[in-house]
Scaffold this motif. Structure first.
Motif, PDB file in Angstrom:
ATOM      1  N   LYS A   1       3.070   7.494   6.697  1.00 53.48           N
ATOM      2  CA  LYS A   1       2.711   7.018   5.360  1.00 53.48           C
ATOM      3  C   LYS A   1       3.749   6.038   4.814  1.00 53.48           C
TER       4      LYS A   1
ATOM      5  N   LYS B   1      -2.400   1.830 -10.531  1.00 54.07           N
ATOM      6  CA  LYS B   1      -2.854   2.312  -9.231  1.00 54.07           C
ATOM      7  C   LYS B   1      -3.028   3.837  -9.236  1.00 54.07           C
ATOM      8  N   ASN B   2      -3.949   4.316  -8.443  1.00 57.51           N
ATOM      9  CA  ASN B   2      -4.207   5.758  -8.351  1.00 57.51           C
ATOM     10  C   ASN B   2      -3.304   6.373  -7.278  1.00 57.51           C
ATOM     11  N   ILE B   3      -2.019   6.470  -7.610  1.00 54.32           N
ATOM     12  CA  ILE B   3      -1.028   7.007  -6.671  1.00 54.32           C
ATOM     13  C   ILE B   3      -0.398   8.246  -7.289  1.00 54.32           C
TER      14      ILE B   3
ATOM     15  N   LYS C   1       4.179   2.548 -10.781  1.00 56.54           N
ATOM     16  CA  LYS C   1       2.827   2.965 -10.393  1.00 56.54           C
ATOM     17  C   LYS C   1       1.783   2.032 -10.988  1.00 56.54           C
TER      18      LYS C   1
ATOM     19  N   ASP D   1       0.856  -1.191   0.000  1.00 55.37           N
ATOM     20  CA  ASP D   1       0.000   0.000   0.000  1.00 55.37           C
ATOM     21  C   ASP D   1       0.892   1.241   0.000  1.00 55.37           C
ATOM     22  N   ILE D   2       1.262   1.688  -1.186  1.00 57.34           N
ATOM     23  CA  ILE D   2       2.082   2.895  -1.334  1.00 57.34           C
ATOM     24  C   ILE D   2       1.153   4.108  -1.410  1.00 57.34           C
ATOM     25  N   ASP D   3       1.413   5.102  -0.579  1.00 55.67           N
ATOM     26  CA  ASP D   3       0.554   6.290  -0.564  1.00 55.67           C
ATOM     27  C   ASP D   3       0.985   7.331  -1.599  1.00 55.67           C
ATOM     28  N   ILE D   4       2.285   7.531  -1.738  1.00 60.45           N
ATOM     29  CA  ILE D   4       2.798   8.577  -2.627  1.00 60.45           C
ATOM     30  C   ILE D   4       4.111   8.092  -3.236  1.00 60.45           C
ATOM     31  N   ILE D   5       4.335   8.418  -4.499  1.00 59.94           N
ATOM     32  CA  ILE D   5       5.616   8.157  -5.151  1.00 59.94           C
ATOM     33  C   ILE D   5       6.344   9.486  -5.342  1.00 59.94           C
TER      34      ILE D   5
END
Length: 208
Positions: free
Chosen positions: A144, A71-73, A68, A48-52
């Motif tokens: 995060k 995914k909606n990141i 990515k 579960d990556i929140d931000i790149i």
């Protein structure tokens, strides 16, 4: 509250395969680099990556987009994640640099604390900007899970800052393969490296 940071280097590029120095200049991911990025992307799908966060240089941007997937990141580009600026060396073959700047190239790879660039950055410049970057994202995204896509010297600078090791030991640790995975966890009073330059997701033909 701890912040988990996943760190990777871009996939292999044309200039990597040719033995050219890249720095702020760019060359595209080659077929092996694309495969490396896809294999890491497959591994990261379960996380579960929140931000790149990514270097804005093309090879890192392309790798970040592959990682990515669908995914909606959000991907945020930050200049502090650029590779070290190598000045006149950029685009040159390493063997040609060695014939013209022999002592400087030796210092670059053996005594980085003594390295003085030809119109570029010092290792300390990169250490300073990466330290500032990590402080900022931990303060902004406490708790995060963050993914950082960057470059060899930038990534090693982040690890060096976490460990508090001197610049003279910069090259002593594990080799940073393209799309290798490192993990660090930063809490209120702790900084730990949980994984360093792992390539267990690689297939045999993905190694340099």
């Amino acid at each position: 509250m701890s912040t988990t940071i996943y760190l990777t280097r871009h996939g292999e590029t044309l200039w990597n395969s040719e033995g050219r120095m890249q720095g702020w200049k760019d060359s595209p991911l080659n077929d092996r680099g694309l495969s490396q990025a896809q294999l890491l992307g497959n591994k990261l799908q379960k996380l579960d990556i929140d931000i790149i966060y990514s270097s804005p240089i093309g090879r890192a941007k392309h790798t970040a987009e592959i990682l990515k997937g669908d995914k909606n990141i959000p991907i945020i580009f930050d200049d502090r994640l650029k590779e070290i600026n190598m000045g006149k060396w950029e685009g040159m073959l390493r063997k040609d640099i060695g014939s013209i700047y022999e002592s400087d190239l030796y210092n670059f790879f053996n005594e980085p604390n003594k390295y003085m660039p030809v119109e570029g950055e010092t290792f300390n410049d990169v250490l300073f900007r990466t330290s500032s970057f990590i402080d900022d994202i931990v303060n902004t995204h406490s708790g995060k899970n963050l993914l950082i896509v960057t470059h060899t010297i930038t990534l090693k600078s982040i690890l060096l800052n976490i460990e508090g090791i001197g610049l003279e030991n910069f090259w002593d640790e594990t080799y940073i393969y393209p799309t290798s995975l490192s993990i660090i966890k930063i809490g209120d009073s702790s900084k730990d490296i949980l994984l360093r330059a792992d390539i267990s997701h690689f297939e045999d033909d993905c190694k340099l």
